[in-house]
Structures are given as C-alpha cells and as structure tokens.
Motif scaffolding. Structure first.
Motif, PDB file in Angstrom:
ATOM      1  N   LYS A 137     -11.408   7.269   0.460  1.00 23.60           N
ATOM      2  CA  LYS A 137     -11.988   6.662  -0.744  1.00 23.60           C
ATOM      3  C   LYS A 137     -10.978   5.812  -1.509  1.00 23.60           C
ATOM      4  O   LYS A 137     -11.355   4.843  -2.168  1.00 23.60           O
ATOM      5  CB  LYS A 137     -12.537   7.765  -1.648  1.00 23.60           C
ATOM      6  CG  LYS A 137     -13.780   8.435  -1.080  1.00 23.60           C
ATOM      7  CD  LYS A 137     -14.425   9.368  -2.073  1.00 23.60           C
ATOM      8  CE  LYS A 137     -15.730   9.933  -1.512  1.00 23.60           C
ATOM      9  NZ  LYS A 137     -16.418  10.821  -2.468  1.00 23.60           N
ATOM     10  N   ALA A 138      -9.713   6.166  -1.433  1.00 21.96           N
ATOM     11  CA  ALA A 138      -8.685   5.387  -2.134  1.00 21.96           C
ATOM     12  C   ALA A 138      -8.114   4.273  -1.270  1.00 21.96           C
ATOM     13  O   ALA A 138      -7.181   3.590  -1.697  1.00 21.96           O
ATOM     14  CB  ALA A 138      -7.562   6.314  -2.596  1.00 21.96           C
ATOM     15  N   ARG A 139      -8.627   4.105  -0.057  1.00 16.64           N
ATOM     16  CA  ARG A 139      -8.172   3.059   0.858  1.00 16.64           C
ATOM     17  C   ARG A 139      -6.678   3.177   1.132  1.00 16.64           C
ATOM     18  O   ARG A 139      -5.919   2.211   1.058  1.00 16.64           O
ATOM     19  CB  ARG A 139      -8.477   1.665   0.295  1.00 16.64           C
ATOM     20  CG  ARG A 139      -9.921   1.440  -0.080  1.00 16.64           C
ATOM     21  CD  ARG A 139     -10.802   1.459   1.146  1.00 16.64           C
ATOM     22  NE  ARG A 139     -12.203   1.220   0.801  1.00 16.64           N
ATOM     23  CZ  ARG A 139     -13.206   1.279   1.676  1.00 16.64           C
ATOM     24  NH1 ARG A 139     -12.944   1.590   2.927  1.00 16.64           N
ATOM     25  NH2 ARG A 139     -14.446   1.058   1.315  1.00 16.64           N
ATOM     26  N   VAL A 140      -6.236   4.393   1.419  1.00 16.48           N
ATOM     27  CA  VAL A 140      -4.816   4.641   1.673  1.00 16.48           C
ATOM     28  C   VAL A 140      -4.564   4.496   3.166  1.00 16.48           C
ATOM     29  O   VAL A 140      -5.309   5.026   3.994  1.00 16.48           O
ATOM     30  CB  VAL A 140      -4.410   6.045   1.192  1.00 16.48           C
ATOM     31  CG1 VAL A 140      -2.996   6.365   1.630  1.00 16.48           C
ATOM     32  CG2 VAL A 140      -4.520   6.125  -0.318  1.00 16.48           C
ATOM     33  N   ASN A 141      -3.502   3.804   3.511  1.00 14.69           N
ATOM     34  CA  ASN A 141      -3.086   3.680   4.898  1.00 14.69           C
ATOM     35  C   ASN A 141      -2.136   4.828   5.227  1.00 14.69           C
ATOM     36  O   ASN A 141      -1.071   4.947   4.615  1.00 14.69           O
ATOM     37  CB  ASN A 141      -2.381   2.346   5.135  1.00 14.69           C
ATOM     38  CG  ASN A 141      -2.125   2.079   6.610  1.00 14.69           C
ATOM     39  OD1 ASN A 141      -2.012   3.005   7.412  1.00 14.69           O
ATOM     40  ND2 ASN A 141      -2.050   0.811   6.970  1.00 14.69           N
ATOM     41  N   PRO A 142      -2.477   5.716   6.160  1.00  9.55           N
ATOM     42  CA  PRO A 142      -1.610   6.870   6.445  1.00  9.55           C
ATOM     43  C   PRO A 142      -0.205   6.489   6.897  1.00  9.55           C
ATOM     44  O   PRO A 142       0.729   7.269   6.743  1.00  9.55           O
ATOM     45  CB  PRO A 142      -2.370   7.604   7.560  1.00  9.55           C
ATOM     46  CG  PRO A 142      -3.778   7.128   7.461  1.00  9.55           C
ATOM     47  CD  PRO A 142      -3.693   5.724   6.969  1.00  9.55           C
ATOM     48  N   GLN A 143      -0.051   5.291   7.462  1.00  6.11           N
ATOM     49  CA  GLN A 143       1.250   4.898   7.991  1.00  6.11           C
ATOM     50  C   GLN A 143       2.168   4.305   6.921  1.00  6.11           C
ATOM     51  O   GLN A 143       3.385   4.330   7.065  1.00  6.11           O
ATOM     52  CB  GLN A 143       1.069   3.890   9.126  1.00  6.11           C
ATOM     53  CG  GLN A 143       0.447   4.486  10.382  1.00  6.11           C
ATOM     54  CD  GLN A 143       0.287   3.458  11.475  1.00  6.11           C
ATOM     55  OE1 GLN A 143       0.022   2.291  11.211  1.00  6.11           O
ATOM     56  NE2 GLN A 143       0.447   3.877  12.724  1.00  6.11           N
ATOM     57  N   THR A 144       1.591   3.747   5.845  1.00  7.44           N
ATOM     58  CA  THR A 144       2.411   3.039   4.854  1.00  7.44           C
ATOM     59  C   THR A 144       2.375   3.670   3.478  1.00  7.44           C
ATOM     60  O   THR A 144       2.946   3.113   2.547  1.00  7.44           O
ATOM     61  CB  THR A 144       1.944   1.579   4.754  1.00  7.44           C
ATOM     62  OG1 THR A 144       0.558   1.553   4.324  1.00  7.44           O
ATOM     63  CG2 THR A 144       2.058   0.865   6.087  1.00  7.44           C
ATOM     64  N   PHE A 145       1.720   4.820   3.308  1.00 10.51           N
ATOM     65  CA  PHE A 145       1.607   5.413   1.976  1.00 10.51           C
ATOM     66  C   PHE A 145       2.977   5.847   1.477  1.00 10.51           C
ATOM     67  O   PHE A 145       3.787   6.408   2.209  1.00 10.51           O
ATOM     68  CB  PHE A 145       0.665   6.612   2.013  1.00 10.51           C
ATOM     69  CG  PHE A 145       0.519   7.300   0.676  1.00 10.51           C
ATOM     70  CD1 PHE A 145      -0.246   6.745  -0.323  1.00 10.51           C
ATOM     71  CD2 PHE A 145       1.170   8.499   0.431  1.00 10.51           C
ATOM     72  CE1 PHE A 145      -0.382   7.375  -1.543  1.00 10.51           C
ATOM     73  CE2 PHE A 145       1.052   9.134  -0.785  1.00 10.51           C
ATOM     74  CZ  PHE A 145       0.262   8.563  -1.779  1.00 10.51           C
ATOM     75  N   SER A 146       3.252   5.588   0.208  1.00  9.86           N
ATOM     76  CA  SER A 146       4.527   5.965  -0.405  1.00  9.86           C
ATOM     77  C   SER A 146       4.264   6.609  -1.751  1.00  9.86           C
ATOM     78  O   SER A 146       3.148   6.551  -2.296  1.00  9.86           O
ATOM     79  CB  SER A 146       5.425   4.729  -0.585  1.00  9.86           C
ATOM     80  OG  SER A 146       4.798   3.786  -1.437  1.00  9.86           O
ATOM     81  N   ALA A 147       5.317   7.218  -2.318  1.00  7.00           N
ATOM     82  CA  ALA A 147       5.180   7.904  -3.605  1.00  7.00           C
ATOM     83  C   ALA A 147       4.835   6.936  -4.726  1.00  7.00           C
ATOM     84  O   ALA A 147       4.243   7.328  -5.730  1.00  7.00           O
ATOM     85  CB  ALA A 147       6.474   8.643  -3.930  1.00  7.00           C
ATOM     86  N   ALA A 148       5.182   5.652  -4.566  1.00  6.70           N
ATOM     87  CA  ALA A 148       4.901   4.677  -5.617  1.00  6.70           C
ATOM     88  C   ALA A 148       3.403   4.474  -5.816  1.00  6.70           C
ATOM     89  O   ALA A 148       2.963   4.071  -6.900  1.00  6.70           O
ATOM     90  CB  ALA A 148       5.576   3.344  -5.278  1.00  6.70           C
ATOM     91  N   GLU A 149       2.600   4.757  -4.770  1.00  9.35           N
ATOM     92  CA  GLU A 149       1.154   4.577  -4.877  1.00  9.35           C
ATOM     93  C   GLU A 149       0.456   5.782  -5.502  1.00  9.35           C
ATOM     94  O   GLU A 149      -0.754   5.753  -5.705  1.00  9.35           O
ATOM     95  CB  GLU A 149       0.556   4.329  -3.490  1.00  9.35           C
ATOM     96  CG  GLU A 149       1.133   3.129  -2.760  1.00  9.35           C
ATOM     97  CD  GLU A 149       0.531   2.977  -1.376  1.00  9.35           C
ATOM     98  OE1 GLU A 149      -0.700   2.983  -1.270  1.00  9.35           O
ATOM     99  OE2 GLU A 149       1.299   2.874  -0.398  1.00  9.35           O
ATOM    100  N   SER A 150       1.213   6.840  -5.800  1.00 12.47           N
ATOM    101  CA  SER A 150       0.592   8.080  -6.262  1.00 12.47           C
ATOM    102  C   SER A 150      -0.147   7.898  -7.579  1.00 12.47           C
ATOM    103  O   SER A 150      -1.237   8.444  -7.773  1.00 12.47           O
ATOM    104  CB  SER A 150       1.656   9.174  -6.400  1.00 12.47           C
ATOM    105  OG  SER A 150       2.300   9.385  -5.174  1.00 12.47           O
ATOM    106  N   LYS A 151       0.431   7.157  -8.515  1.00 20.11           N
ATOM    107  CA  LYS A 151      -0.217   6.972  -9.822  1.00 20.11           C
ATOM    108  C   LYS A 151      -1.539   6.234  -9.684  1.00 20.11           C
ATOM    109  O   LYS A 151      -2.522   6.571 -10.360  1.00 20.11           O
ATOM    110  CB  LYS A 151       0.719   6.207 -10.753  1.00 20.11           C
ATOM    111  CG  LYS A 151       1.952   6.999 -11.180  1.00 20.11           C
ATOM    112  CD  LYS A 151       2.778   6.211 -12.182  1.00 20.11           C
ATOM    113  CE  LYS A 151       3.991   7.022 -12.621  1.00 20.11           C
ATOM    114  NZ  LYS A 151       4.822   6.282 -13.616  1.00 20.11           N
ATOM    115  N   VAL A 152      -1.568   5.244  -8.779  1.00 19.31           N
ATOM    116  CA  VAL A 152      -2.812   4.494  -8.577  1.00 19.31           C
ATOM    117  C   VAL A 152      -3.878   5.395  -7.965  1.00 19.31           C
ATOM    118  O   VAL A 152      -5.049   5.375  -8.373  1.00 19.31           O
ATOM    119  CB  VAL A 152      -2.540   3.272  -7.675  1.00 19.31           C
ATOM    120  CG1 VAL A 152      -3.830   2.489  -7.445  1.00 19.31           C
ATOM    121  CG2 VAL A 152      -1.477   2.380  -8.294  1.00 19.31           C
TER     122      VAL A 152
END
Length: 660
Positions: free
Chosen positions: A352-367
């Motif tokens: 649902k959040a359109r997260v890419n499992p290969q490129t997800f990082s901690a910086a995207e956590s707030k979004v």
C-alpha cells in the motif's frame, strides 16, 4: 498344443516372495474377474497396490469392495488414506485399528497432520510396549527426533527435553540430520552446520546403501546445508558447494516434490547475481505444483508464500499483493500470534505504501508512517501491523511513541476476559519487545514488573504442565534477583523452584534458587541445591592467590611513556581552516570587512562588560536643597520670574499638555 494352466491365487501366494507384487496383482485381478466378491482376492489386490505405491488405486479398490473389505483390511485402509493425503480420515481410522501396526500409522498420520504432541505420545507408547520395541529402537529414536525438530519449528520447543544431541544421535546419518534440523529451528546455525556435515559424511560412508540410495539421501542433506550457509552469510561458499556436488543438475532427481521446490527456491535466493524479477517469478512458479500427499509443513508454506508476495512486489504487482494480503488478514482471528499471519501485515504495508523491498531505507520511514497510522486505527488488534509501526518508529529513533503504542495495546487486551486475548497480551515475544524498549530507556522497575506479571500468568495457566516459555520465566527470575526487597527475592525463588520441579537437571534454575534464598531465607535452601553447585575449591583450583596478592592491583599502561628510543616523528602542521563567508543577511549593521567585530554583540547591552549607566542631568545640583535646610553660600539661587508660585520647581510646560 494345449495352453499351460493358469496358476490359482492360492498357489501363487504359497510360492511367491515379498517382491512379486506385480504378479500377485495380476493373479488377484484374474480371480476378481471370476468372482468380484472374493474377499481374499480383494485383500491381496489391496496389499499389492500399496506395495507398488499406487495409493489412489488402492482407495478406489476399497470403495469397490465396500464396508466389508474396509472392516477386513482396516489397517491397510488407514495406511492408504494416510499416503493419499486424507489425514483426518486416516487418523480416525488408525485410532480404531489398535495394535502395534495401527499405532505406527497413527503416529505417522499425526506427524504429517502437524499434531506433534500426539505423535510424540504414540512413539512413546511404541517404545514401551511389546518385545518388538527393542528391534525398532533405532527407527523409533529417529522418528522421535524428527518430531522434536518439528516441535521446535512450531514454536513448542518447551515440550522438547533434549536440547543437545547425544552420542547415539551421531552414530547414524538420520539421527545427525534430525539433530541438525532441531538446532536450525532454535537458531543455532553454527551447530546445525556441524551436524549436517556429520550427516553427510556418515551417509557417504554407509555400506548398507547402494549408490542410488546414497544419492537420494544426500540431496536433502545438501539442500539443508546450502540453506544454513546462506543464513550464515556465506552464500558464495553455499553456491560453490552446490556446484561442486552437482546439486543444481540433480535437483530434478529429488523424489519429493516439496523438497525439490524448496531447493529450487533457495537456489534462486542465494544466487550471486539476482536475475530479472520476472524471470525469477516464472522459475519460482515452475516447481510450485506440489501433490496433496507431499504437502509442505505450515512454517514452510508461510515462508514460501512470503517469497511469492515479495516477487510480486518486485514485479510491480502492488495492488494484487495489497488485496490478497488484506483478505488473508481479515479472514484470520485477531489478535493472533501466528507468525504467518502477522508477517503478511508487513507485506500489506509495503504494497500500500509502494515500498520497494530492495531499495527501502530508514529515511523513508517517516513517509511510510503517515500512511500506516490510519491503517492501525482501522485494525487496532492487528499484531503484525502494530509491530510494523513500532519498527518504523525505531527506524526514526523515536522510542517514546513506540512504548506508548505497545502499552496502550496491552491495556486494551488486559481489559478483555477472553483467554485467547490474554494469551496474546502475555505472549513472550510481545513481552520481550516491551522489555527491550524499557531497557533502552533505562526503566528497570517497569522491566521487573512486566516480566513478573507475564510469568505469573503462565504459571497460573499451566500449573500441571511444562512452562510455556522457560526463557521468559528465567528472565523474570533474574530481574527479580536484582531487587533488594524480600518479596521480590521470594518471588524469584518460587519461579526458579517451579522451573526446577519441571526439569530437575536445569542447573540455571538451581543457581537461581540458591541466589534467591542465600541472603535472607537460608532455611528454604535444601542440601541437594547446594551440593549440585560447583564447589568453590574446584572453581579456584588453578588460581595462585599469593601471586595475585604480590602482583597488586592491575593498572592500565600509560600512553604517554614509550620504551622506544627513537625520535618521534614530527607532527604535520595543521593547515589553517578556511573561514566561511558570512551571508549578507547575517551581517550586523555598519559592518566593515577586516574590522574585528564585537564578541559580545549577541549579549544584551546591560549585560556587556563595558556598559556603564548614563548619568542623569542635574544630578547633585539640588543636593542638600531640602526644605528648611542650610543654604550653600557659594550657590545663590537666582530669583524666578514669571507667573506661578512654588518653591524648588522651575516653570515650564508639562509633558503631553497642549495650549488651548
């Protein structure tokens, strides 16, 4: 020339050996053509079909024979149901058969149906009953160790008493392999690797197996070893071993479809150069068709399902993953501690959040948090979603909201009277999560309280059985030992005594009992508790007390003194740092370049070192000019002219007045 007479079924039965199953099947079929209701021919046909692994044909033969045949060959019927994947019906029939054969089928059926407690009970009875137990000792030991490994995978390791392999387990490759599986299930990957190597060596050196049988037995061992090496971060070594043993070419030779599928998926995930996700997905689906009689266990199915959803996310099928995972989560009971269901929440959030499992990082956590928090309001009892939100908070280094969120979740479950909700409330994993968060914040008293409450709940619920999680009880006892209050020490002693009553060989429980009662309640200590501890002379046997006293207190070596006589190298001159150019909007008024600015310009004027208050005008002019006082002869006041009277005040306008 007359044809030779066809041998009758009874003649064949008297002359054939146990390997003539095809001949027996043909003779039984000929006899049934003459008389369909011949019970002996029907029974022989059933046994021959089972020996030839034609289990579906055997079930059809039972249906043709009717209830009379099922009653005559009830053991064979139960076995045919078991081998065809009809586990519930097979368990029911095998339970009614009785005898040693029925108990064997019941044990195997309950093992495949993942009712491991009953399977363990059946193997225990087989090991105690009859003279045949001695002849089947090795087989029964191997089967029991396989059940114990499955109990570990199912999260019921507290039912397994033997946590370490014994000498007899290392004498045959079956025992070493089962012991390795148990170690892997407990997360002891290093020990699992050693045991798998032992199993591989024993199987390769076996003289009882033919070359083809060795190859069939070695393939599952190599598949498991490759998995362990990948988990240990040694993927290159795993790939090298797979290539050296020719496992990649031999995967098609693995007889079990479930083992073959697991091997191919592990090969895809451990590849040094990941392929195109669309190609990986197609290769994943090629071996996913598994027959019913060789179904995967629940923990395997859950992991493979997660792999399938992950590949779908990489192939940009986020909407499908979101809808499928949401339907699975909604159909399951909530709250639950089922790892398969709770893990789906992570994939649901990623879709649902359109997260890419290969490129997800901690910086995207707030979004991602902004999108996930509304989902948690709609699904407040979803444990998987709750843990996902907590993990996102931790990635943003925000521990406070994570603690408050878990505490409020526990408070809601504590108000419930449903026992299943309370089981989730005091689940060791969730309790451990809250304790870890408390430890980060240094809240020692809350840790002690939470662990004591959880342990008390499980002890009350399972008075007559083994503790649900001995690690939880030991952690609670250890935490209570850190308190100075007598009631906490008493509670710790009761916890360790309860553990000791369930497992008398638990040395950590003995040490806990002694530590709890040694200071203020020595009358509660028993002689066997103290005798079981290692004697002090044995602990200090290799220590020279006199040498320690003469050596004195150890001190760290000085870093300034150096025994070397060489001249130290000259330190490089530090290069002066370049001054940053100040932005015009930050420059003070009347700034001149090159002129030194006032270092106290940021301090209020009254607080600066050079500030002096201004003198008031005429201060001292009227000094001593009090009414009725002595007049200074040197100062003679000039007469005041103009309208108005009054002394001591000069004429003039008052501030703020206007002439009319």
């Amino acid at each position: 020339m007359a044809a030779a007479p066809t041998p009758t079924l009874s003649t064949l039965l008297s002359k054939t050996t146990l390997t003539d199953h095809s001949t027996l099947l043909a003779a039984a079929s000929r006899a049934l053509k003459k008389s369909k209701a011949d019970p002996e021919a029907q029974h022989v046909r059933i046994v021959a079909l089972l020996k030839l692994d034609r289990f579906d044909d055997a079930l059809r033969a039972f249906e043709e024979g009717g209830d009379a045949l099922k009653q005559r060959a009830r053991l064979e019927w139960a076995y045919a149901l078991y081998k065809s994947g009809e586990l519930e019906r097979a368990e029911e029939v095998a339970g009614e058969v009785g005898g040693r054969g029925g108990l064997h089928v019941l044990a195997q059926t309950t093992y495949r149906a993942e009712r491991f407690e009953r399977a363990m009970e059946c193997y225990g009875r087989l090991g105690e009953e009859g003279e045949e137990a001695g002849e089947e000792e090795n087989d029964l030991r191997f089967n029991r160790s396989a059940v114990e490994a499955q109990l570990e995978w199912a999260g019921k390791g507290y039912l397994v008493r033997k946590k370490r392999p014994e000498r007899e387990d290392l004498e045959a490759f079956e025992g070493a392999y089962n012991a390795a599986c148990g170690s892997i299930a407990r997360g002891e990957l290093g020990q699992g690797e050693v045991l798998l190597k032992r199993a591989k060596d024993l199987c390769s050196a076996s003289e009882e197996l033919t070359d083809s049988e060795k190859e069939a037995e070695l393939l599952p061992i190599l598949v498991q070893r490759a998995y362990v090496l990948t988990r240990l971060g040694r993927a290159d070594e795993a790939n090298a071993e797979i290539t050296a043993m020719g496992l990649s070419e031999s995967m098609a030779k693995i007889p079990d479809a479930s083992t073959r599928h697991v091997a191919q998926v592990n090969a895809l995930t451990s590849a040094a150069d990941p392929e195109n996700p669309f190609i990986m997905q197609r290769r994943f689906q090629q071996s996913s068709q598994i027959p019913k009689n060789d179904a995967l266990f629940s923990f395997q199915s859950a992991i493979l399902q997660q792999d399938r959803y992950t590949l779908d996310l990489l192939c940009l099928k986020g909407n499908g993953v979101a809808n499928s995972t949401h339907a699975r989560i909604a159909s399951a009971a909530s709250p639950t501690t089922d790892a398969g269901i709770n893990t789906l929440a992570v994939l649901n959030v990623a879709a649902k959040a359109r997260v890419n499992p290969q490129t997800f990082s901690a910086a995207e956590s707030k979004v991602v948090l902004k999108e996930v928090l509304p989902m948690l309001e709609k699904r407040p009892t979803d444990v998987g979603l709750l843990l996902t939100v907590i993990q996102l908070y931790l990635l943003t280094n925000n521990h406070g909201p994570a603690v408050m969120l878990l505490e409020s979740f526990f408070a809601k479950l504590s108000e419930s009277k449903d026992s299943s909700n309370l089981d989730v409330r005091f689940a060791p994993g969730l309790v451990g999560t809250l304790v870890s968060l408390y430890a980060v914040q240094g809240r020692t008293s809350q840790i002690r309280t939470e662990l004591a409450k959880a342990t008390s709940y499980w002890r009350e619920k399972q008075k007559d059985g083994p503790p649900a999680d001995s690690n939880l009880a030991k952690a609670a006892g250890k935490s209570l030992l850190g308190s100075n209050q007598e009631k906490d020490l008493l509670a710790a002693g009761e916890i360790f005594e309860d553990l000791l009553s369930k497992n008398s060989s638990d040395r950590s429980a003995v040490a806990g009992v002694v530590a709890a009662y040694a200071t203020s309640m020595q009358d509660k200590l028993k002689k066997e508790h103290i005798d079981s501890l290692t004697p002090v002379p044995r602990l200090i046997a290799g220590i020279d007390v006199d040498a320690l006293e003469e050596a004195g207190v150890a001190s760290l070596p000085s870093t300034t003194s150096s025994s070397s006589k060489k001249r130290p190298a000259e330190k490089e001159k530090e290069k002066p740092r370049k001054k940053k150019k100040m932005q015009p909007k930050r420059m003070p008024k009347n700034y001149e370049e090159g002129k030194k600015m006032d270092p106290e310009r940021w301090i209020p004027m009254r607080d600066r070192s050079y500030w002096r208050p201004k003198k008031k005008k005429g201060k001292g002019r009227d000094a001593g000019a009090t009414q009725g006082g002595m007049e200074d002869e040197k100062k003679v006041a000039a007469p005041v002219t103009g309208q108005g009277g009054g002394g001591g005040g000069g004429g003039g306008k008052k501030k703020g007045k206007k002439r009319k």
